[in-house]
Every structure is written in structure tokens, then in C-alpha cells.
Design an enzyme around this catalytic site. Structure first.
Site, PDB file in Angstrom:
ATOM      1  N   GLY A 284       0.816  -1.217   0.000  1.00  9.96           N
ATOM      2  CA  GLY A 284       0.000   0.000   0.000  1.00  9.96           C
ATOM      3  C   GLY A 284       0.841   1.254   0.000  1.00  9.96           C
ATOM      4  O   GLY A 284       0.535   2.229  -0.704  1.00  9.96           O
ATOM      5  N   CYS A 285       1.898   1.252   0.786  1.00 10.95           N
ATOM      6  CA  CYS A 285       2.769   2.431   0.884  1.00 10.95           C
ATOM      7  C   CYS A 285       3.483   2.684  -0.447  1.00 10.95           C
ATOM      8  O   CYS A 285       3.639   3.834  -0.864  1.00 10.95           O
ATOM      9  CB  CYS A 285       3.774   2.247   2.010  1.00 10.95           C
ATOM     10  SG  CYS A 285       2.979   2.082   3.625  1.00 10.95           S
ATOM     11  N   THR A 286       3.882   1.613  -1.115  1.00 12.05           N
ATOM     12  CA  THR A 286       4.540   1.748  -2.412  1.00 12.05           C
ATOM     13  C   THR A 286       3.580   2.337  -3.429  1.00 12.05           C
ATOM     14  O   THR A 286       3.921   3.288  -4.150  1.00 12.05           O
ATOM     15  CB  THR A 286       5.078   0.386  -2.881  1.00 12.05           C
ATOM     16  OG1 THR A 286       6.018  -0.099  -1.907  1.00 12.05           O
ATOM     17  CG2 THR A 286       5.756   0.490  -4.230  1.00 12.05           C
TER      18      THR A 286
END
Length: 154
Positions: A42-44
Site C-alpha cells: 500500500g505504501c509503495t
């Protein structure tokens, strides 16, 4: 907890690309997105989405910074691996995460722990919070933030 209209807490943090960044040094509006960990799915996706729209934000005079508790070295690897161009700030002691109210108790697979709640803050040029997104869902988020940044210009 801070909210729209409040003055954003000032900070100075080490960042990727061998920089130190202070909110008080910003010359215009800032998008500050807090994310849990470097190089997680998700962060990527979130960081890539903001990177892909960085020119759109820059055309509005808006700067984008990402913040997590990961080290600057971790941020450098993450940025290089995924071609991220915005500075990633390191809040290893979570002081800024706490100031913005994103350091929260989380629950995963029945295990409780403290971590960063995905959140984004649009800070107006005068240092006040123009918009706040908490418990962010990544798909379409960067586009929503860009629309709010455009509204600042109106």
C-alpha cells in the site's frame, strides 16, 4: 487531535537525498502524507501515485513530502527502487507522528501494536490545515488530494 483550520505543528526532520526539511521553510502549500512502512504494497502504491502527479502539484506551487518512522537509509533504498522523487522524511522517534495524531494502536491478526495510521494533510501557505484525510485508502487518493490543492488556488 489536530483538524482543519488548526496551525500545523512545525518540525525539522532528516530526509532522503541528504536533506533536512523544516515545515517552516516551505514557500507554499504542502502535502504531507504519513505512511506506515517503506516498500510495503500500500505504501509503495501511494508513494508512486504521488510521484506520478508531482508535476501537477508543482504547477500549483504545492510541495509533497512523505513521512514514516523508517530510517533515512531505508527511505533512500525505497526511493531508488521505485523511482520516487519527493523527499521522504524520517520520524524515527514518532514525535511528529504523535503531533499530527497518526501514531495509533493498530490490530493485525489479533496482535495489538503501535504504528502509523495512513493519513494525509494539506497545509496551506499560511501553515494552517486546509484538508485532512485519515484512514486513507490508496486507490484514487492522490487524485483527491490534487483536487483539494486546486481548490486552494481558487
Amino acid at each position: 487531535m489536530i483538524d482543519i483550520g488548526d496551525k500545523a505543528p512545525d518540525f525539522t526532520l532528516p530526509a532522503s537525498r541528504d536533506r533536512t526539511i523544516a515545515l517552516s521553510d516551505a514557500s507554499g502549500p504542502v502535502v504531507l502524507f504519513f505512511y506506515p512502512r517503506d516498500d510495503t504494497p500500500g505504501c509503495t502504491k501511494e508513494a508512486i501515485a504521488f510521484t506520478g502527479m508531482e508535476a501537477d502539484f508543482a504547477a500549483l506551487g504545492v510541495t509533497i513530502w512523505g513521512i514514516s518512522a523508517d530510517s533515512v537509509a531505508s527511505h533512500e533504498k525505497f526511493a531508488t527502487k521505485h523511482g520516487l522523487t519527493m523527499p521522504l522524511l524520517s520520524d524515527e522517534d514518532n514525535a511528529i507522528c504523535e503531533a499530527f495524531g497518526v501514531w495509533k494502536e493498530k490490530n493485525m491478526y489479533g496482535k495489538k501494536f503501535m504504528g502509523i495510521e495512513r493519513a494525509t494533510f494539506l497545509i496551506a501557505a499560511d501553515g494552517t490545515l486546509a484538508q485532512v484525510w485519515r484512514k486513507v485508502k490508496v486507490p484514487g487518493h492522490a487524485e483527491n488530494v490534487l483536487e483539494a490543492a486546486k481548490a486552494l488556488q481558487a
